[in-house]
Design a protein around this motif. Sequence first.
Motif, PDB file in Angstrom:
ATOM      1  N   GLU A 120       0.820  -1.213   0.000  1.00  0.00           N
ATOM      2  CA  GLU A 120       0.000   0.000   0.000  1.00  0.00           C
ATOM      3  C   GLU A 120       0.854   1.263   0.000  1.00  0.00           C
ATOM      4  O   GLU A 120       0.585   2.222  -0.728  1.00  0.00           O
ATOM      5  CB  GLU A 120      -0.930  -0.002   1.212  1.00  0.00           C
ATOM      6  N   ALA A 121       1.903   1.287   0.844  1.00  0.00           N
ATOM      7  CA  ALA A 121       2.739   2.483   0.963  1.00  0.00           C
ATOM      8  C   ALA A 121       4.007   2.399   0.124  1.00  0.00           C
ATOM      9  O   ALA A 121       4.495   3.399  -0.403  1.00  0.00           O
ATOM     10  CB  ALA A 121       3.106   2.728   2.427  1.00  0.00           C
ATOM     11  N   GLY A 122       4.545   1.200  -0.002  1.00  0.00           N
ATOM     12  CA  GLY A 122       5.794   1.020  -0.738  1.00  0.00           C
ATOM     13  C   GLY A 122       6.322  -0.382  -0.506  1.00  0.00           C
ATOM     14  O   GLY A 122       5.762  -1.143   0.283  1.00  0.00           O
ATOM     15  N   VAL A 123       7.401  -0.732  -1.198  1.00  0.00           N
ATOM     16  CA  VAL A 123       7.980  -2.059  -1.039  1.00  0.00           C
ATOM     17  C   VAL A 123       9.181  -1.963  -0.104  1.00  0.00           C
ATOM     18  O   VAL A 123      10.111  -1.196  -0.336  1.00  0.00           O
ATOM     19  CB  VAL A 123       8.372  -2.682  -2.399  1.00  0.00           C
ATOM     20  N   ASN A 124       9.137  -2.746   0.969  1.00  0.00           N
ATOM     21  CA  ASN A 124      10.223  -2.791   1.947  1.00  0.00           C
ATOM     22  C   ASN A 124      10.889  -4.154   1.830  1.00  0.00           C
ATOM     23  O   ASN A 124      10.358  -5.163   2.318  1.00  0.00           O
ATOM     24  CB  ASN A 124       9.662  -2.556   3.349  1.00  0.00           C
ATOM     25  N   ILE A 125      12.040  -4.184   1.160  1.00  0.00           N
ATOM     26  CA  ILE A 125      12.617  -5.463   0.743  1.00  0.00           C
ATOM     27  C   ILE A 125      13.003  -6.354   1.905  1.00  0.00           C
ATOM     28  O   ILE A 125      13.003  -7.583   1.781  1.00  0.00           O
ATOM     29  CB  ILE A 125      13.820  -5.238  -0.194  1.00  0.00           C
ATOM     30  N   ILE A 152       0.748  -6.895  -6.971  1.00  0.00           N
ATOM     31  CA  ILE A 152       2.180  -7.197  -6.930  1.00  0.00           C
ATOM     32  C   ILE A 152       2.798  -7.042  -8.325  1.00  0.00           C
ATOM     33  O   ILE A 152       3.856  -6.437  -8.498  1.00  0.00           O
ATOM     34  CB  ILE A 152       2.405  -8.617  -6.378  1.00  0.00           C
ATOM     35  N   LYS A 153       2.116  -7.563  -9.330  1.00  0.00           N
ATOM     36  CA  LYS A 153       2.625  -7.482 -10.698  1.00  0.00           C
ATOM     37  C   LYS A 153       2.533  -6.060 -11.233  1.00  0.00           C
ATOM     38  O   LYS A 153       3.426  -5.598 -11.948  1.00  0.00           O
ATOM     39  CB  LYS A 153       1.855  -8.460 -11.595  1.00  0.00           C
ATOM     40  N   LYS A 154       1.460  -5.344 -10.875  1.00  0.00           N
ATOM     41  CA  LYS A 154       1.289  -3.964 -11.343  1.00  0.00           C
ATOM     42  C   LYS A 154       2.420  -3.069 -10.859  1.00  0.00           C
ATOM     43  O   LYS A 154       2.900  -2.185 -11.582  1.00  0.00           O
ATOM     44  CB  LYS A 154      -0.056  -3.413 -10.858  1.00  0.00           C
ATOM     45  N   HIS A 155       2.869  -3.309  -9.621  1.00  0.00           N
ATOM     46  CA  HIS A 155       3.957  -2.503  -9.059  1.00  0.00           C
ATOM     47  C   HIS A 155       5.338  -3.017  -9.462  1.00  0.00           C
ATOM     48  O   HIS A 155       6.354  -2.466  -9.026  1.00  0.00           O
ATOM     49  CB  HIS A 155       3.858  -2.483  -7.529  1.00  0.00           C
ATOM     50  N   TYR A 158       6.841  -8.616  -8.481  1.00  0.00           N
ATOM     51  CA  TYR A 158       6.656 -10.070  -8.420  1.00  0.00           C
ATOM     52  C   TYR A 158       7.980 -10.798  -8.202  1.00  0.00           C
ATOM     53  O   TYR A 158       8.094 -11.633  -7.299  1.00  0.00           O
ATOM     54  CB  TYR A 158       5.980 -10.579  -9.695  1.00  0.00           C
ATOM     55  N   GLU A 159       8.978 -10.490  -8.996  1.00  0.00           N
ATOM     56  CA  GLU A 159      10.238 -11.232  -8.918  1.00  0.00           C
ATOM     57  C   GLU A 159      10.974 -10.966  -7.608  1.00  0.00           C
ATOM     58  O   GLU A 159      11.548 -11.887  -7.011  1.00  0.00           O
ATOM     59  CB  GLU A 159      11.145 -10.866 -10.106  1.00  0.00           C
ATOM     60  N   ILE A 160      10.951  -9.709  -7.150  1.00  0.00           N
ATOM     61  CA  ILE A 160      11.669  -9.406  -5.906  1.00  0.00           C
ATOM     62  C   ILE A 160      10.981 -10.048  -4.708  1.00  0.00           C
ATOM     63  O   ILE A 160      11.637 -10.514  -3.769  1.00  0.00           O
ATOM     64  CB  ILE A 160      11.823  -7.876  -5.719  1.00  0.00           C
ATOM     65  N   ILE A 161       9.655 -10.118  -4.742  1.00  0.00           N
ATOM     66  CA  ILE A 161       8.935 -10.780  -3.647  1.00  0.00           C
ATOM     67  C   ILE A 161       9.134 -12.288  -3.720  1.00  0.00           C
ATOM     68  O   ILE A 161       9.394 -12.947  -2.705  1.00  0.00           O
ATOM     69  CB  ILE A 161       7.443 -10.395  -3.687  1.00  0.00           C
ATOM     70  N   LYS A 162       9.026 -12.856  -4.903  1.00  0.00           N
ATOM     71  CA  LYS A 162       9.196 -14.305  -5.061  1.00  0.00           C
ATOM     72  C   LYS A 162      10.584 -14.749  -4.605  1.00  0.00           C
ATOM     73  O   LYS A 162      10.716 -15.706  -3.820  1.00  0.00           O
ATOM     74  CB  LYS A 162       8.985 -14.706  -6.522  1.00  0.00           C
ATOM     75  N   GLN A 184       0.129 -18.903  -4.914  1.00  0.00           N
ATOM     76  CA  GLN A 184       0.235 -18.452  -6.299  1.00  0.00           C
ATOM     77  C   GLN A 184       1.680 -18.126  -6.678  1.00  0.00           C
ATOM     78  O   GLN A 184       2.090 -18.340  -7.812  1.00  0.00           O
ATOM     79  CB  GLN A 184      -0.641 -17.216  -6.514  1.00  0.00           C
ATOM     80  N   ILE A 185       2.443 -17.631  -5.733  1.00  0.00           N
ATOM     81  CA  ILE A 185       3.822 -17.215  -6.020  1.00  0.00           C
ATOM     82  C   ILE A 185       4.788 -18.391  -5.962  1.00  0.00           C
ATOM     83  O   ILE A 185       5.640 -18.567  -6.844  1.00  0.00           O
ATOM     84  CB  ILE A 185       4.269 -16.112  -5.038  1.00  0.00           C
ATOM     85  N   LEU A 186       4.669 -19.208  -4.924  1.00  0.00           N
ATOM     86  CA  LEU A 186       5.650 -20.273  -4.685  1.00  0.00           C
ATOM     87  C   LEU A 186       5.114 -21.679  -4.962  1.00  0.00           C
ATOM     88  O   LEU A 186       5.878 -22.646  -4.885  1.00  0.00           O
ATOM     89  CB  LEU A 186       6.131 -20.226  -3.223  1.00  0.00           C
ATOM     90  N   ASN A 187       3.823 -21.792  -5.235  1.00  0.00           N
ATOM     91  CA  ASN A 187       3.180 -23.112  -5.358  1.00  0.00           C
ATOM     92  C   ASN A 187       3.442 -23.955  -4.115  1.00  0.00           C
ATOM     93  O   ASN A 187       3.839 -25.113  -4.182  1.00  0.00           O
ATOM     94  CB  ASN A 187       3.669 -23.844  -6.606  1.00  0.00           C
ATOM     95  N   LYS A 188       3.222 -23.316  -2.961  1.00  0.00           N
ATOM     96  CA  LYS A 188       3.552 -23.939  -1.685  1.00  0.00           C
ATOM     97  C   LYS A 188       2.453 -23.664  -0.675  1.00  0.00           C
ATOM     98  O   LYS A 188       1.979 -22.537  -0.549  1.00  0.00           O
ATOM     99  CB  LYS A 188       4.886 -23.359  -1.181  1.00  0.00           C
ATOM    100  N   GLU A 189       2.042 -24.707   0.050  1.00  0.00           N
ATOM    101  CA  GLU A 189       1.061 -24.546   1.126  1.00  0.00           C
ATOM    102  C   GLU A 189       1.797 -24.114   2.397  1.00  0.00           C
ATOM    103  O   GLU A 189       2.848 -24.672   2.735  1.00  0.00           O
ATOM    104  CB  GLU A 189       0.329 -25.864   1.395  1.00  0.00           C
ATOM    105  N   ILE A 190       1.241 -23.122   3.083  1.00  0.00           N
ATOM    106  CA  ILE A 190       1.856 -22.680   4.335  1.00  0.00           C
ATOM    107  C   ILE A 190       0.803 -22.643   5.440  1.00  0.00           C
ATOM    108  O   ILE A 190      -0.391 -22.506   5.166  1.00  0.00           O
ATOM    109  CB  ILE A 190       2.512 -21.285   4.193  1.00  0.00           C
TER     110      ILE A 190
END
Length: 364
Positions: A120-125, A152-155, A158-162, A184-190
């Motif tokens: 919402e505000a920005g990406v904090n890596i 995620i894709k619009k901003h 995607y790749e940096i989060i993945k 959706q990103i990792l194909n992983k259940e958490i």
Amino acid sequence: MKIGILTHYQVHNHGAILQMHGLYNTLKILGHIPYILTYNKNFDFIEKELSNKYNISLKSIPFYLKYLKQQGIAKTKFNIEKHKILNNFKESNYNFLPLYPNQQELDAVCIGSDEVWSLEAGVNIMMYSHTITTPLIFAYAPVFGQTNIEEIKKHGCYEIIKSGLERFNFLSARDLSSAQTIKQILNKEIPILCDPVLLYGYKEEQNLPCNKIPKEKYLLVYAYDNRLNDKKEYENIIKYAKENNLKIISPGFYHNWVDENINVTPIELINIFKKAQCVVTDTFHGSVLSILTNKPFACFVRNSNTNKINFLLNQFNASQAKLDNWDDLNNTLTQNFDWSKVNSLIEQERQTAMQYLGKVVNNE
């Protein structure tokens, strides 16, 4: 084990501070040494003027002068006192450690809880594990808020989060929407874990003496001071209070239509929830505290918090508290809650969360 916690430590609302306090103290109970990690937050995705609200400096002066003019002296004075109370609480209850360059002092970093994955505000890596160098990186119940895969894709994130999420040793989320986004990103259940306020429980704190509890029976309003100010909304609350001989109080946020605004510490807030006759809220942690203290409540769900609140209400058998129409406030507040069922679900969620934390620290 020395564990640094990455969360929204700068914010000045009681719910965010209580979730931080709950996780911090749970880790202490488990025998670890926790720290709240400090960092500079990114505000690239919001207007520059609004970012000055959060990055306090000389550049903030025009923002707060405009705030004073628009909001008035009483509200401004209330929020200055609130800022002071919450800062004192944080200074008294946490050990702080700058994230950079002190990671060599830590054995692990825990990311969460709250909306630390929101864009919402920005990406904090650092919230996605980038720049974290400790041997163990794990998540405790963070969420994306209303951020979805399209956002995620619009901003362009995607790749940096993945790539960041792939670095976690252990992942979890606080709600289904966030868990699905991870899938959706990792194909992983958490696993989905409860908010730290419910995890810690505050059993002793709920019964502490509090001289700020009104002597009269009261209805508690818990909403950010820029919301719940529509006449249609608060007129129904006033009507219900009058019909039931209840004083209307607002702890922690200023509303000029209530009977009394009360500045409180986060622990005093729990005490005041505990003694309320009922609660009206439109926030996640207002709902959490109502569930924790077994108070009849009505929660008006807004577009900005549908994911987390809808999941919470369903998770703890409290969906009848959802308020869709303010004319239904009376019916919502007088519905029967099966608190024994609610408390049983809370206990189950605590056990699940403690098992997760046990696996994390034992690196299973």
